[in-house]
Scaffold this active site. Structure first.
Site, PDB file in Angstrom:
ATOM      1  N   ASP A 175       0.853  -1.188   0.000  1.00 25.65           N
ATOM      2  CA  ASP A 175       0.000   0.000   0.000  1.00 25.65           C
ATOM      3  C   ASP A 175       0.899   1.253   0.000  1.00 25.65           C
ATOM      4  OD1 ASP A 175      -3.108   0.658   0.384  1.00 25.65           O
ATOM      5  OD2 ASP A 175      -1.993   2.066   1.612  1.00 25.65           O
ATOM      6  N   TYR A 302      -2.732  11.158   1.011  1.00 27.14           N
ATOM      7  CA  TYR A 302      -3.342  11.045  -0.311  1.00 27.14           C
ATOM      8  C   TYR A 302      -3.280  12.380  -1.045  1.00 27.14           C
ATOM      9  CZ  TYR A 302      -5.144   6.425   0.808  1.00 27.14           C
ATOM     10  OH  TYR A 302      -5.236   5.099   1.121  1.00 27.14           O
ATOM     11  N   HIS A 353      -4.651  -7.770   0.242  1.00 29.17           N
ATOM     12  CA  HIS A 353      -3.927  -6.507   0.286  1.00 29.17           C
ATOM     13  C   HIS A 353      -3.069  -6.358   1.538  1.00 29.17           C
ATOM     14  CE1 HIS A 353      -3.207  -2.347  -0.790  1.00 29.17           C
ATOM     15  NE2 HIS A 353      -3.668  -1.925   0.373  1.00 29.17           N
TER      16      HIS A 353
END
Length: 375
Positions: A175, A302, A353
């Protein structure tokens, strides 16, 4: 300012009482008018989690586990960085810095640290493990100015390893951890012998849209699903992190719903988020966002770096493990466009994930196999 300071968690009891009060006062929406997760976190699943959180969950267990590993902080580039650090008793142990992502934390690695540090098989390679909390995550400091993107974090991680006295080391991540670790590979700092990703980063090329390769077709299908149905969180956090931050910092149930959706969709499960992770594990992770109030500060990563996620070329030795439940699978040929010296590639039989969290034994095996080719 370069000192390594011991850090021990001891959350005041009144914070836990205040959390319980907030859980008791939750204002619930009506049930979703569908019989699946297509509209997001299901009311029944969240109620079940919150009931367990309120009545049975024990934060002190998690707190004691983190303290037993060894926690530290140090100031790097004007920001306090929190990290777990456990050294092996083995003289041949390889220093390893391992980085989590969102909505994860260092608790993703609680099931792998001991085996990495002191292998149950004496013939297996051992590691000195360093697991930092990303800036704005966990108990790391919250950046007060813009600029803390993945490249700056990569430089900070290289400084951390140097500060700990490691002359040579390797890096690993998934990630955001994959983006940071890729940036370390691009930076190629002195001492870094190679990197490993459990989220190989790759993008389709012009010819891939006409490909008949089943792996390429699967990757394109998953990319389309992510863009249409699974990326709302990233659009919000990459454009307006402050707005969603108010809800994530103020409401424990809102925070849990925001995170549980991804636990459901991103783990390699059979229809329930509890197929691979326990409620204790998930709430441990939620608590590392709730207690330090990092809903907004974590989302800002982000805003800083999502547009350049995984860009650039890595010329040092690299390895990757492709887990079947990865949200954005990248066929080997896609990964090789970024990882130009790919010395290890393996397609793992199960896992999603959150590889270390979901499949700790397989994850440890992958790291051992990969880094054996680099040192």
């Amino acid at each position: 300012m370069t000192a390594i300071r011991p850090f021990e968690l001891a959350i005041p009891e009144d914070q836990l009482v205040a959390l319980a009060d907030r859980l008791d006062q939750t204002r619930w929406p009506e049930e979703e008018p569908v019989d699946d997760w297509s509209q997001g976190t299901r009311l029944a699943a969240l109620r079940e989690l919150v009931a367990y959180w309120r009545i049975e969950y024990d934060w002190r267990r998690c707190e004691a586990r983190l303290n037993s590993i060894g926690q530290f902080t140090t100031e790097i580039d004007g920001l306090d960085i929190h990290f777990l650090h456990k050294r092996s008793s083995r003289e041949d142990a390889l220093p390893l810095i391992i980085t989590h992502g969102w909505p994860g934390s260092v608790v993703e690695f609680l099931g792998v640290i001991d085996e990495l540090v002191e292998p149950s098989d004496p013939a297996a390679p051992a590691f000195h493990v360093v697991a930092p909390s990303l800036p704005g995550y966990g108990f790391s400091g919250k950046p007060g100015q813009t600029g803390w993107g993945v490249e700056r974090i990569a430089r900070a991680w290289a400084e951390l390893m140097q500060r700990l006295g490691y002359g040579h080391w390797v890096a690993q991540g998934g990630d955001w951890g994959a983006a940071v670790t890729t940036a370390i590979g691009q930076l190629a700092p002195d001492g870094c012998r190679g990197i490993h990703l459990n989220m190989p980063i790759g993008r389709p090329g012009p010819g891939d849209m006409e490909s008949k390769d089943p792996k390429v077709l699967k990757a394109l299908q998953r990319l389309g699903f992510y863009q249409q149905w699974d990326s709302g969180y990233s659009k919000q956090q990459s454009t307006r992190p402050q707005t969603i931050g108010y809800a994530l910092v103020d409401s424990p149930v809102g925070l849990a719903a925001w995170m549980l959706e991804k636990v459901y969709f991103w783990t390699d499960n059979d229809g329930s988020p509890w197929d691979v992770l326990s409620m204790d594990q998930v709430i441990d992770d939620i608590m590392l966002y709730w207690l330090p109030a990092t809903g907004a500060s974590a989302a800002r990563l982000y805003w800083e770096s999502f547009g350049s996620f995984g860009e650039g070329i890595v010329a040092i030795s690299a390895g990757a493990s492709a887990f079947p439940g990865e949200i954005l699978p990248a066929p080997r040929e896609w990964a090789e466009r970024t990882l130009t010296k790919l010395v290890y590639w393996n397609e793992v039989e199960r896992g999603g994930h959150f590889a270390a969290w979901e499949q700790p034994e397989l994850f440890v095996q992958e790291l051992r196999a990969c880094f054996a080719k680099m040192v």
